[in-house]
Design a protein around this motif. Structure first.
Motif, PDB file in Angstrom:
ATOM      1  N   THR A  21       0.826  -1.207   0.000  1.00 15.97           N
ATOM      2  CA  THR A  21       0.000   0.000   0.000  1.00 15.97           C
ATOM      3  C   THR A  21       0.859   1.255   0.000  1.00 15.97           C
ATOM      4  OG1 THR A  21      -1.742  -1.166   1.189  1.00 15.97           O
ATOM      5  CG2 THR A  21      -1.794   1.243   1.270  1.00 15.97           C
ATOM      6  N   LEU A  22       1.871   1.282   0.843  1.00 11.55           N
ATOM      7  CA  LEU A  22       2.714   2.474   0.927  1.00 11.55           C
ATOM      8  C   LEU A  22       3.601   2.621  -0.299  1.00 11.55           C
ATOM      9  CD1 LEU A  22       3.455   2.308   4.727  1.00 11.55           C
ATOM     10  CD2 LEU A  22       1.941   3.878   3.517  1.00 11.55           C
ATOM     11  N   LEU A  23       3.992   1.522  -0.918  1.00 13.15           N
ATOM     12  CA  LEU A  23       4.726   1.612  -2.173  1.00 13.15           C
ATOM     13  C   LEU A  23       3.839   2.219  -3.262  1.00 13.15           C
ATOM     14  CD1 LEU A  23       7.257   1.016  -3.845  1.00 13.15           C
ATOM     15  CD2 LEU A  23       6.311  -1.251  -4.286  1.00 13.15           C
ATOM     16  N   ALA A  24       2.581   1.798  -3.311  1.00  7.75           N
ATOM     17  CA  ALA A  24       1.650   2.361  -4.289  1.00  7.75           C
ATOM     18  C   ALA A  24       1.440   3.860  -4.048  1.00  7.75           C
ATOM     19  CB  ALA A  24       0.316   1.624  -4.231  1.00  7.75           C
ATOM     20  N   LEU A  25       1.349   4.277  -2.792  1.00  7.65           N
ATOM     21  CA  LEU A  25       1.201   5.700  -2.492  1.00  7.65           C
ATOM     22  C   LEU A  25       2.438   6.490  -2.909  1.00  7.65           C
ATOM     23  CD1 LEU A  25      -0.578   5.582   0.957  1.00  7.65           C
ATOM     24  CD2 LEU A  25      -1.526   6.368  -1.204  1.00  7.65           C
ATOM     25  N   ALA A  26       3.617   5.932  -2.665  1.00 13.31           N
ATOM     26  CA  ALA A  26       4.848   6.617  -3.059  1.00 13.31           C
ATOM     27  C   ALA A  26       4.941   6.738  -4.583  1.00 13.31           C
ATOM     28  CB  ALA A  26       6.060   5.872  -2.504  1.00 13.31           C
ATOM     29  N   VAL A  27       4.584   5.686  -5.290  1.00 18.57           N
ATOM     30  CA  VAL A  27       4.602   5.737  -6.755  1.00 18.57           C
ATOM     31  C   VAL A  27       3.579   6.753  -7.261  1.00 18.57           C
ATOM     32  CG1 VAL A  27       4.087   4.401  -8.839  1.00 18.57           C
ATOM     33  CG2 VAL A  27       5.552   3.432  -7.067  1.00 18.57           C
ATOM     34  N   GLY A  28       2.399   6.795  -6.656  1.00 20.43           N
ATOM     35  CA  GLY A  28       1.395   7.794  -7.030  1.00 20.43           C
ATOM     36  C   GLY A  28       1.905   9.209  -6.810  1.00 20.43           C
ATOM     37  N   ALA A  29       2.630   9.430  -5.724  1.00 27.76           N
ATOM     38  CA  ALA A  29       3.193  10.758  -5.463  1.00 27.76           C
ATOM     39  C   ALA A  29       4.254  11.108  -6.508  1.00 27.76           C
ATOM     40  CB  ALA A  29       3.787  10.804  -4.062  1.00 27.76           C
ATOM     41  N   GLY A  51       4.592  13.769  -0.660  1.00 25.76           N
ATOM     42  CA  GLY A  51       3.878  12.491  -0.648  1.00 25.76           C
ATOM     43  C   GLY A  51       4.813  11.316  -0.441  1.00 25.76           C
ATOM     44  N   VAL A  52       5.974  11.359  -1.082  1.00 24.01           N
ATOM     45  CA  VAL A  52       6.960  10.290  -0.889  1.00 24.01           C
ATOM     46  C   VAL A  52       7.466  10.295   0.552  1.00 24.01           C
ATOM     47  CG1 VAL A  52       9.263   9.493  -1.558  1.00 24.01           C
ATOM     48  CG2 VAL A  52       7.635  10.196  -3.305  1.00 24.01           C
ATOM     49  N   ALA A  53       7.684  11.472   1.110  1.00 23.06           N
ATOM     50  CA  ALA A  53       8.154  11.566   2.496  1.00 23.06           C
ATOM     51  C   ALA A  53       7.107  11.022   3.471  1.00 23.06           C
ATOM     52  CB  ALA A  53       8.502  13.014   2.840  1.00 23.06           C
ATOM     53  N   VAL A  54       5.844  11.363   3.246  1.00 22.04           N
ATOM     54  CA  VAL A  54       4.776  10.863   4.127  1.00 22.04           C
ATOM     55  C   VAL A  54       4.665   9.341   4.004  1.00 22.04           C
ATOM     56  CG1 VAL A  54       2.280  10.867   4.530  1.00 22.04           C
ATOM     57  CG2 VAL A  54       3.501  13.018   4.235  1.00 22.04           C
ATOM     58  N   ALA A  55       4.760   8.817   2.783  1.00 16.08           N
ATOM     59  CA  ALA A  55       4.715   7.365   2.601  1.00 16.08           C
ATOM     60  C   ALA A  55       5.884   6.696   3.312  1.00 16.08           C
ATOM     61  CB  ALA A  55       4.714   7.019   1.116  1.00 16.08           C
ATOM     62  N   GLY A  85      -5.158   2.361  16.719  1.00 16.89           N
ATOM     63  CA  GLY A  85      -5.469   2.500  15.312  1.00 16.89           C
ATOM     64  C   GLY A  85      -5.095   3.846  14.713  1.00 16.89           C
ATOM     65  N   ALA A  86      -4.241   4.632  15.378  1.00 21.43           N
ATOM     66  CA  ALA A  86      -3.878   5.955  14.863  1.00 21.43           C
ATOM     67  C   ALA A  86      -3.161   5.851  13.525  1.00 21.43           C
ATOM     68  CB  ALA A  86      -3.011   6.698  15.870  1.00 21.43           C
ATOM     69  N   LEU A  87      -2.322   4.850  13.367  1.00 25.23           N
ATOM     70  CA  LEU A  87      -1.604   4.680  12.106  1.00 25.23           C
ATOM     71  C   LEU A  87      -2.565   4.340  10.968  1.00 25.23           C
ATOM     72  CD1 LEU A  87       1.102   4.604  10.653  1.00 25.23           C
ATOM     73  CD2 LEU A  87       1.295   2.216  11.295  1.00 25.23           C
ATOM     74  N   LEU A  88      -3.570   3.531  11.268  1.00 23.26           N
ATOM     75  CA  LEU A  88      -4.573   3.204  10.259  1.00 23.26           C
ATOM     76  C   LEU A  88      -5.350   4.447   9.840  1.00 23.26           C
ATOM     77  CD1 LEU A  88      -5.896  -0.059  11.911  1.00 23.26           C
ATOM     78  CD2 LEU A  88      -4.239   0.131  10.062  1.00 23.26           C
ATOM     79  N   LEU A  89      -5.665   5.303  10.805  1.00 19.84           N
ATOM     80  CA  LEU A  89      -6.362   6.552  10.501  1.00 19.84           C
ATOM     81  C   LEU A  89      -5.495   7.464   9.641  1.00 19.84           C
ATOM     82  CD1 LEU A  89      -8.792   8.417  10.902  1.00 19.84           C
ATOM     83  CD2 LEU A  89      -7.689   9.240  12.991  1.00 19.84           C
ATOM     84  N   ALA A  90      -4.203   7.554   9.967  1.00 20.29           N
ATOM     85  CA  ALA A  90      -3.301   8.396   9.173  1.00 20.29           C
ATOM     86  C   ALA A  90      -3.215   7.896   7.733  1.00 20.29           C
ATOM     87  CB  ALA A  90      -1.911   8.419   9.807  1.00 20.29           C
ATOM     88  N   LEU A  91      -3.125   6.591   7.556  1.00 21.92           N
ATOM     89  CA  LEU A  91      -3.072   6.033   6.203  1.00 21.92           C
ATOM     90  C   LEU A  91      -4.368   6.304   5.450  1.00 21.92           C
ATOM     91  CD1 LEU A  91      -1.647   4.330   4.030  1.00 21.92           C
ATOM     92  CD2 LEU A  91      -2.663   2.326   5.097  1.00 21.92           C
ATOM     93  N   ALA A  92      -5.489   6.144   6.110  1.00 20.86           N
ATOM     94  CA  ALA A  92      -6.778   6.398   5.470  1.00 20.86           C
ATOM     95  C   ALA A  92      -6.914   7.864   5.073  1.00 20.86           C
ATOM     96  CB  ALA A  92      -7.917   5.991   6.398  1.00 20.86           C
ATOM     97  N   CYS A  93      -6.479   8.773   5.928  1.00 22.30           N
ATOM     98  CA  CYS A  93      -6.556  10.208   5.603  1.00 22.30           C
ATOM     99  C   CYS A  93      -5.640  10.554   4.434  1.00 22.30           C
ATOM    100  CB  CYS A  93      -6.187  11.042   6.824  1.00 22.30           C
ATOM    101  SG  CYS A  93      -7.427  10.992   8.120  1.00 22.30           S
ATOM    102  N   PHE A  94      -4.430  10.024   4.432  1.00 20.58           N
ATOM    103  CA  PHE A  94      -3.476  10.296   3.358  1.00 20.58           C
ATOM    104  C   PHE A  94      -3.994   9.751   2.029  1.00 20.58           C
ATOM    105  CE2 PHE A  94       0.576   9.232   1.109  1.00 20.58           C
ATOM    106  CZ  PHE A  94       0.994  10.530   0.908  1.00 20.58           C
TER     107      PHE A  94
END
Length: 111
Positions: A21-29, A51-55, A85-94
């Motif tokens: 998931t985070l690789l896909a977000l970094a590629v999207g950024a 976006g890459v930094a956040v991923a 679940g804070a990390l899950l919330l951060a991923l969902a928001c991003f």
């Protein structure tokens, strides 16, 4: 009587899912840096690298969460609590913010 931990590979599968998931977000950024210069100019590089930094940050936090889950599974006392679940919330928001910006771009700037 506490039940023994299932010897399955659920934590490892979850870690791999986070990685994908985070690789896909970094590629999207990174792709946004190629697509958005016509719209945002120089700011597209800022958004893409941000976006890459956040991923990357979320990946480090996911690794820490995986270690915490493994520690809870090794310690079978009933007082051990799973990570929150804070990390899950951060991923969902991003992810939601990225999807909303992509939709906005598609609606307003496609010819």
């Amino acid at each position: 009587m506490t039940a023994a931990r299932d010897p399955g590979l659920q934590p490892e599968r979850t870690q791999l899912a986070w990685r994908r998931t985070l690789l896909a977000l970094a590629v999207g950024a990174l792709i946004s840096m190629r697509v958005l210069p016509d719209v945002l100019g120089g700011w597209s590089i800022t958004f893409g690298l941000g976006g890459v930094a956040v991923a990357g940050l979320l990946w480090v936090l996911a690794q820490r969460r995986h270690s915490a889950v493994e520690a809870v599974f090794r310690d079978l006392r009933p007082t051990s609590a799973m990570p929150g679940g804070a990390l899950l919330l951060a991923l969902a928001c991003f992810t939601g913010a990225g999807a909303a910006l992509g939709l906005l771009y598609a609606l307003l700037y496609q010819r």
